[in-house]
Design a protein around this motif. Sequence first.
Motif, short mmCIF file in Angstrom:
data_model
loop_
_atom_site.label_atom_id
_atom_site.label_comp_id
_atom_site.label_asym_id
_atom_site.label_seq_id
_atom_site.Cartn_x
_atom_site.Cartn_y
_atom_site.Cartn_z
N TYR A 1 -0.25 11.51 -2.73
CA TYR A 1 -0.73 10.46 -2.98
C TYR A 1 -2.43 9.98 -2.75
N THR A 2 -2.78 10.73 -1.64
CA THR A 2 -4.05 11.00 -1.25
C THR A 2 -5.13 11.73 -2.33
N THR B 1 0.64 -1.33 -0.13
CA THR B 1 -0.28 -0.11 -0.07
C THR B 1 0.88 1.22 -0.02
N PRO B 2 0.62 1.96 -1.04
CA PRO B 2 1.63 3.56 -1.09
C PRO B 2 1.41 4.15 0.40
N ASP B 3 2.35 4.92 0.77
CA ASP B 3 2.50 5.82 1.67
C ASP B 3 1.26 6.97 1.25
N PRO B 4 0.22 7.24 1.87
CA PRO B 4 -0.68 8.18 1.68
C PRO B 4 -0.16 9.84 1.67
N ASN B 5 1.14 9.84 2.21
CA ASN B 5 1.75 11.03 2.19
C ASN B 5 2.93 11.28 1.21
N GLN B 6 2.99 10.03 0.56
CA GLN B 6 3.90 10.11 -0.74
C GLN B 6 3.81 11.21 -1.63
N ILE B 7 4.74 12.16 -2.13
CA ILE B 7 4.77 13.20 -3.04
C ILE B 7 4.68 12.55 -4.36
N LEU B 8 3.98 12.97 -5.21
CA LEU B 8 4.00 12.51 -6.69
C LEU B 8 4.27 13.65 -7.50
N TYR C 1 4.36 15.91 -11.56
CA TYR C 1 3.80 15.92 -12.74
C TYR C 1 4.11 17.44 -13.26
N ASN C 2 3.91 17.43 -14.87
CA ASN C 2 4.27 18.67 -15.46
C ASN C 2 2.95 19.55 -15.44
N PRO C 3 2.73 20.55 -14.89
CA PRO C 3 1.39 21.29 -14.86
C PRO C 3 1.30 22.02 -16.06
N ASP C 4 2.28 21.97 -17.09
CA ASP C 4 2.23 22.74 -18.31
C ASP C 4 1.59 21.64 -19.40
N GLY C 5 1.47 20.42 -19.14
CA GLY C 5 1.21 19.32 -20.00
C GLY C 5 1.61 18.12 -19.64
N GLY C 6 1.61 17.09 -20.31
CA GLY C 6 1.97 15.55 -20.20
C GLY C 6 0.80 14.75 -19.48
N SER C 7 1.10 13.62 -19.58
CA SER C 7 -0.19 12.89 -19.12
C SER C 7 -0.01 11.92 -18.00
N GLN C 8 1.13 11.81 -17.46
CA GLN C 8 1.82 10.86 -16.34
C GLN C 8 2.11 11.69 -15.13
N TYR C 9 1.95 10.88 -14.08
CA TYR C 9 2.42 11.30 -12.77
C TYR C 9 3.71 10.40 -12.38
N HIS C 10 4.62 10.97 -11.53
CA HIS C 10 5.84 10.34 -11.40
C HIS C 10 6.29 10.17 -9.86
N ALA C 11 6.98 9.10 -9.42
CA ALA C 11 7.51 8.96 -8.36
C ALA C 11 8.70 9.89 -8.03
N SER C 12 9.42 10.41 -9.08
CA SER C 12 10.45 11.23 -8.89
C SER C 12 10.39 12.38 -9.69
N ASN C 13 10.74 13.66 -9.32
CA ASN C 13 10.78 14.97 -10.11
C ASN C 13 11.77 14.86 -10.98
N GLU C 14 12.73 13.89 -10.86
CA GLU C 14 13.88 13.69 -12.07
C GLU C 14 13.77 12.56 -12.65
N CYS C 15 12.39 12.15 -13.20
CA CYS C 15 12.14 10.71 -13.94
C CYS C 15 12.80 10.91 -14.99
N SER C 16 13.87 9.79 -15.53
CA SER C 16 14.61 10.12 -16.82
C SER C 16 13.58 9.92 -18.02
N LYS C 17 12.35 9.62 -17.78
CA LYS C 17 11.41 9.47 -18.86
C LYS C 17 11.11 10.83 -19.33
N VAL C 18 11.00 11.97 -18.26
CA VAL C 18 10.58 13.29 -18.90
C VAL C 18 11.73 13.58 -19.44
N SER C 19 11.49 14.58 -20.48
CA SER C 19 12.51 15.54 -21.37
C SER C 19 13.10 16.37 -20.30
N THR C 20 14.61 16.65 -20.51
CA THR C 20 15.30 17.26 -19.52
C THR C 20 14.96 18.79 -19.57
#
Length: 75
Positions: free
Chosen positions: A52-53, A13-20, A22-41
């Motif tokens: 998470y809640t 069960t994920p921690d309810p206080n886990q911070i996720l 996303y790119n507020p200017d677009g994008g369709s995914q949320y990430h566990a890391s603000n430096e996710c390698s899938k996101v363009s530099t």
Amino acid sequence: MPTPVYTLIPTATPDPNQILYYNPDGGSQYHASNECSKVSTKYRPLKGSFKYTELNDAAYRHLLPCTSCNAPNRQ
């Protein structure tokens, strides 16, 4: 022939206080890391965040989990 025995492994069960993130200017995914390698530099570090809640709140309901950084699924 013996009957097979199955053991169910509970999912974490994920921690309810886990911070996720996303790119507020677009994008369709949320990430566990603000430096996710899938996101363009040019979008890193990701500027938007929420707990998470809040994942099912209207503002984030359209986002899908990133599989690259193992963002938690909705429950």
